[in-house]
Enzyme design. Structure first.
Site, PDB file in Angstrom:
ATOM      1  N   LYS A   1       0.812  -1.226   0.000  1.00 38.00           N
ATOM      2  CA  LYS A   1       0.000   0.000   0.000  1.00 38.00           C
ATOM      3  C   LYS A   1       0.839   1.266   0.000  1.00 38.00           C
ATOM      4  CE  LYS A   1      -4.439  -1.820   1.155  1.00 38.00           C
ATOM      5  NZ  LYS A   1      -5.366  -2.211   2.201  1.00 38.00           N
TER       6      LYS A   1
ATOM      7  N   ARG B   1      -3.694  -9.795   5.208  1.00 40.43           N
ATOM      8  CA  ARG B   1      -4.131  -9.917   3.802  1.00 40.43           C
ATOM      9  C   ARG B   1      -2.992  -9.419   2.920  1.00 40.43           C
ATOM     10  NH1 ARG B   1      -6.326  -6.680  -0.132  1.00 40.43           N
ATOM     11  NH2 ARG B   1      -7.970  -7.564  -1.429  1.00 40.43           N
TER      12      ARG B   1
HETATM   13  N1  HH2 Z   1      -7.529  -3.692   0.863  1.00 43.02           N
HETATM   14  C1  HH2 Z   1      -7.876  -3.711  -0.441  1.00 43.02           C
HETATM   15  C2  HH2 Z   1      -8.997  -4.433  -0.861  1.00 43.02           C
HETATM   16  N2  HH2 Z   1      -9.755  -5.128   0.008  1.00 43.02           N
HETATM   17  N3  HH2 Z   1     -10.181  -5.820   2.214  1.00 43.02           N
HETATM   18  C3  HH2 Z   1      -9.866  -5.805   3.514  1.00 43.02           C
HETATM   19  N4  HH2 Z   1     -10.617  -6.484   4.397  1.00 43.02           N
HETATM   20  N5  HH2 Z   1      -8.784  -5.107   3.998  1.00 43.02           N
HETATM   21  C4  HH2 Z   1      -7.980  -4.388   3.162  1.00 43.02           C
HETATM   22  O1  HH2 Z   1      -7.011  -3.746   3.662  1.00 43.02           O
HETATM   23  C5  HH2 Z   1      -8.286  -4.382   1.762  1.00 43.02           C
HETATM   24  C6  HH2 Z   1      -9.420  -5.119   1.319  1.00 43.02           C
HETATM   25  C7  HH2 Z   1      -7.045  -2.973  -1.442  1.00 43.02           C
HETATM   26  O2  HH2 Z   1      -6.002  -3.749  -1.913  1.00 43.02           O
HETATM   27  P1  HH2 Z   1      -6.012  -4.559  -3.305  1.00 43.02           P
HETATM   28  O3  HH2 Z   1      -7.076  -5.592  -3.303  1.00 43.02           O
HETATM   29  O4  HH2 Z   1      -4.639  -5.057  -3.526  1.00 43.02           O
HETATM   30  O5  HH2 Z   1      -6.283  -3.454  -4.409  1.00 43.02           O
HETATM   31  P2  HH2 Z   1      -7.580  -2.995  -5.234  1.00 43.02           P
HETATM   32  O6  HH2 Z   1      -8.608  -2.494  -4.272  1.00 43.02           O
HETATM   33  O7  HH2 Z   1      -7.057  -1.918  -6.145  1.00 43.02           O
HETATM   34  O8  HH2 Z   1      -8.098  -4.195  -6.000  1.00 43.02           O
END
Ligand code: HH2
Length: 285
Positions: free
Chosen positions: A230, A264
């Protein structure tokens, strides 16, 4: 890192997922064109299934599958499109692996379809504030549920985030949301809480929340933290998203030492190894 949670488990749609001292690793599988670090890599269902199997070989305890990016500035993806992206992948991974599957969605329609196809956990970044039908789906199916804190919405959340006291504010919000979920018929053992790293937070907010994860764990629910790749790591190091694994590992070790029970991440093998070594050192006599 304490052993006191070794006997606890998460109830998740017919599966009791044991929580273990040293933390579970939830691996991220984004089936989107625009996720901030892996957008477009797994849009093809075959590529997504292969990546899911790789994540399992790399030690994932849970696979978190999403069809909607929620990065800052992103726009909502209609449920039908999320379903089109994730359903074939969930169905195939359900047949090919034994690892519990989580669906990363705010939509009741997507959650219902994903559970029907084999998902066990609903990971809702809106903490049941987006779709009023979602609580009922989780209650009826006895699915696991991640309730995450977010200030604002993904479109606008990084504009000017403000808190009186970020740890107290997020803790109060998560306690209220857990109470709401239970009043809707969702069992205490189905619930996981998440401070939402990067969701309406400046660097200092993210750092304080990770430093004080123990204050969130005091609420009595497992705590999940998602620091992987992040922006706060980029702000501290200057590294672009695909070079933030060292910072991800450091953040995971810090939050697990303070009581987080699920992390995660995009790189489960590396993070698992780091947690195992840190834990062995902690436990050495
Ligand atoms: N972060 C993201 C998405 N979903 N869910 C939970 N519970 N906690 C988190 O910190 C979280 C989440 C964002 O990360 P990522 O899935 O890598 O990216 P994107 O939202 O661009 O798909």
């Amino acid at each position: 890192m304490s052993d006191s949670i070794a006997n606890a488990w998460l109830v998740a749609h017919g599966r009791d997922i044991p929580l273990r001292a040293g933390a579970l690793v939830m691996a991220v599988l984004n089936i989107t064109p625009d996720s901030f670090s892996d957008g477009g890599m797994f849009l093809d269902p075959g590529a997504a299934v292969a990546q899911g199997e790789l994540l399992v070989r790399d030690g994932a305890d849970i696979l978190d599958i999403g069809g909607e990016s929620t990065r800052p500035g992103s726009h909502p993806v209609p449920p039908a499109e999320q379903i089109r992206r994730v359903l074939p992948v969930i169905a195939q991974l359900r047949d090919r692996t034994n690892v519990p599957i989580s669906i990363d969605t705010r939509s009741a329609q997507v959650a219902e379809a994903a559970i029907e196809a084999g998902a066990h956990i609903v990971n809702d970044i809106s903490a049941l504030r987006c779709d009023e039908a979602l609580a009922d789906v989780v209650a009826q199916r006895r699915a696991g549920l991640v309730l995450m804190h977010m200030q604002g919405s993904p479109e606008t959340m990084q504009t000017d985030p403000h808190y009186d006291d970020v740890v107290a504010d997020v803790r109060g919000f998560l306690a209220e949301r857990a109470g709401f979920a239970m009043s809707a018929g969702i069992g205490r053992q189905q619930i996981v809480l998440d401070p939402g790293i990067g969701f309406g937070k400046r660097l200092d907010h993210n750092l304080r929340l990770m430093r004080h994860v123990d204050r969130l764990a005091e609420l009595g629910f497992p705590v999940l933290v998602g620091p992987s790749r992040k922006r706060f790591i980029g702000e501290l190091s200057g590294a672009p998203a695909n070079e933030r694994l060292p910072g991800t590992v450091a953040a995971c070790l810090a939050v697990v030492a303070r009581g987080a029970q699920i992390v995660r991440v995009h790189n489960p093998a590396t993070v698992r190894q780091a947690i195992a070594v840190a834990r062995a050192i902690e436990n050495a006599t």
